[in-house]
Design an enzyme around this catalytic site. Structure first.
Site, short mmCIF file in Angstrom:
data_model
loop_
_atom_site.label_atom_id
_atom_site.label_comp_id
_atom_site.label_asym_id
_atom_site.label_seq_id
_atom_site.Cartn_x
_atom_site.Cartn_y
_atom_site.Cartn_z
CB CYS A 146 34.98 22.35 34.85
SG CYS A 146 35.90 23.88 34.57
CG ASP A 161 61.37 33.98 46.54
OD1 ASP A 161 61.53 33.82 47.77
OD2 ASP A 161 60.54 34.79 46.08
CB CYS A 203 38.28 21.88 32.60
SG CYS A 203 39.11 21.85 34.20
CG HIS A 227 39.05 26.50 35.95
ND1 HIS A 227 38.82 25.35 35.24
CD2 HIS A 227 39.53 27.40 35.06
CE1 HIS A 227 39.12 25.54 33.97
NE2 HIS A 227 39.55 26.78 33.83
CG ASP A 259 57.90 31.34 39.89
OD1 ASP A 259 59.02 31.41 39.34
OD2 ASP A 259 57.34 32.32 40.40
CB CYS A 315 39.08 21.10 37.74
SG CYS A 315 38.02 22.55 37.60
#
Lengths: 384, 384
Positions: free
Chosen positions: B324, B60, B319, B350, B281, B321
């Site tokens: 999980c 930014d 999920c 997560h 974002d 990931c």
């Protein structure tokens, strides 16, 4: 053994510990007793399952932690009354309920409830404390023998359960790894012969070599599958620590694991391995990491120092851990100076890697029949 | 885009971000300007090299961060004088030196220096602020055109350097991945045609739809390879946010990236993708994770709640990931309740996974020609 006080090696996920080659973790009974509580862990199938860690775990008895509370405790023949450091609530640990707690947690190795004698202490005080520890050791063993089948995973021999190979796995990580690899195809028919934890005894006796010998001999008489040397690293000079270890270890059986509690620097663990110590634990690699003190093959690095702000080199050029493979000293210095959580994570991963590499070098040296002596020279050169 | 304010997505190593499929990170110029400083990052080869991140980065302009300082800033035609939140020291950002800072950091996408109009504000104030942003946009572009070759990696086309494919890579992660994969064999002969950053313009205009249209049209006249919608999520009702986005996006070219800054929940990013937004974002997934608020396919989970203390199930059964796949809600609840650093790490992994899965579903839905509309229904059912 890296220290995972509250069922976590601070900041490091279990899959990263596995990648680092951690074979066994230490958990603190006192802390786990307070949070999340023994009954909770037991209901959830024990500590292995709770924290998703299929390799070995050792829990301490809570004794050392409780004795660290100083003004918050009161010792009697029966046990220790203490106040929680969290909320001041009153609790009681005895040999029996310290065993009950550790059986409920279900670690592979558990420790007899002992009194860690303060330093300095006069001879009469040290003897009285040693005698109390011996009586508590007998009570610990007695309770354990009566309740060793209460361990949460005792009847649970499914593919999800941590595999138990009994004492054989405890002395060597390779055997445990093999057991772990074999677990997927395990059936009840091939269930392990041993399915209890291993209770280790603890030798006390302060800095008095004769009392250490007596404590060792009488602890061996009670009989345990492994022996720890407790009551050291409590403020005594390092030369005294070494003298006590040397004088104690010669009275401990060489065919059983010998565990030196709460030690030490990389140089020290090499030195004690050289004397015959098989196991150590210490918060130093993880705690130092959180304070930006990093162990490297070139000596200590205090990563907060401004000299590293522009240093593009790896933390330790000789280290192959995921931190040294990827990040620069400049980046690690920036993370620490900016108080970023990732500093704790990466610093801890590296320090653990350095300790585990050190022990791998020790084992390699032993396997070559050289003894680890030559490593002491390496590390003494590495001292800052 | 996950937010990596100080060259780190708090608690998550870059290799885990790669594993999660993160294609682009956001860095905050204001924070990096203060620590470790632009010159330091530039000397170290730019932000990619400094933090060891070969994929894309957007910075930014520092404008929004500086405007968040409230009492610590003073705005003039020339720029903004502000005081550091760290030590109170005085600094000055103008379009020119915000560009200089972002060129020094060397992100793939950089942002024009704008004034984020406060909310609420009357029409005259909003117009004046919008006009200032337009003048600053022209100054930003002018400075960038004169200095775009000062980027730290400009002349560095070795195998270690992040590969630049210019604007073509910026609109799509797959193209960038391909560029990355091709880097090992790259030679000077095949050096990319483009080797500058991409400067995006920012549309302001408060909550006034006519001013938003005017801001969009006049920003497009200045000409940028991508356009952001700024000045939202500043306290206005969500219905107003949506109305402004809808009214603004129709005036932005569909063949250039359209970036909605600082938004939002999983439901919102699906909703805005549906309207044509290409990039967003938000600190929400990472910040919420650190406060124990987790996004799942079954709705929000506040992991601190006692109801999860004995819950052996995964955080999100849908999920895949690494959190999980391995850890229970009971364990995550324990880590959070015990204030363990690992709670931040795992919760963040997560939540990022959930956001990235959401965007993968959006892209998949677009690639099937269905539009992401049906996902809105999925998420609206998932709301707590």
């Amino acid at each position: 053994m890296p220290v995972g006080t509250l069922a976590s090696v601070k900041g490091v996920p279990q899959e990263v510990l596995e990648e680092l080659g951690v074979q066994i973790l230490l958990g603190n009974t006192y802390h786990l007793y307070l949070r999340p509580g023994i009954e909770q862990v037991k209901k959830l199938g024990g500590l292995h399952r709770f924290m998703s860690w299929r390799r070995a775990i050792l829990t301490d008895s809570g004794g050392f932690q409780v004795f660290s509370l100083n003004d918050l405790r009161k010792v009697t023949e029966e046990g220790v009354t203490f106040r929680s450091h969290l909320d001041g609530s009153s609790h009681f640990f005895s040999p029996e309920n310290a065993m009950r707690a550790q059986i409920g947690l279900g670690a592979d190795i558990i420790m007899a409830f002992d009194e860690c004698t303060e330093y300095p202490a006069d001879r009469e005080r040290v003897r009285a404390s040693m005698e109390l520890t011996l009586r508590w050791a007998a009570r610990s063993k007695s309770y354990f023998e009566d309740h060793k089948n209460d361990v949460p995973w005792h009847d649970h021999v499914g593919p999800d359960a941590p595999v138990r190979e009994g004492e054989r796995q405890l002395a060597g990580g390779a055997a445990h790894e093999a057991a772990e690899l074999g677990s997927a195809g395990r059936t009840r028919a091939s269930a392990p012969t041993y399915s209890t934890q291993a209770l280790f005894g603890i030798v006390q006796g302060g800095m008095d070599l004769a009392l250490r010998r007596e404590s060792a001999e009488r602890t061996i008489e009670i009989g345990f599958p492994g022996y720890a040397i407790g009551g050291l690293s409590v403020g005594e000079p390092r030369a005294v620590t070494r003298e006590v270890v040397e004088a104690t270890i010669e009275h401990l059986p060489a065919d059983k694991p010998r565990y030196l509690m709460g030690v030490g620097t990389p140089e020290e663990i090499v030195e004690y391995a050289n004397l015959g110590i098989d196991m150590t634990d210490c918060v130093l690699p993880t705690r130092a990491a959180r304070h930006g003190l990093l162990f490297t093959s070139e000596g200590r690095v205090s990563i907060k120092q401004a000299q590293y702000a522009g240093d593009e080199g790896p933390l330790d050029p000789a280290c192959r851990c995921r931190v040294c493979s990827r990040y620069s000293r400049a980046y690690l210095r920036h993370l620490y100076a900016s108080n970023e959580v990732l500093a704790q994570v990466l610093n801890t991963v590296h320090n653990l890697s350095f300790y585990l590499d050190t022990m791998r070098a020790v084992r390699h040296s032993i396997s070559l029949g050289k003894g680890p002596g030559f490593l002491s020279e390496v590390w003494s050169r590495a001292k800052p």
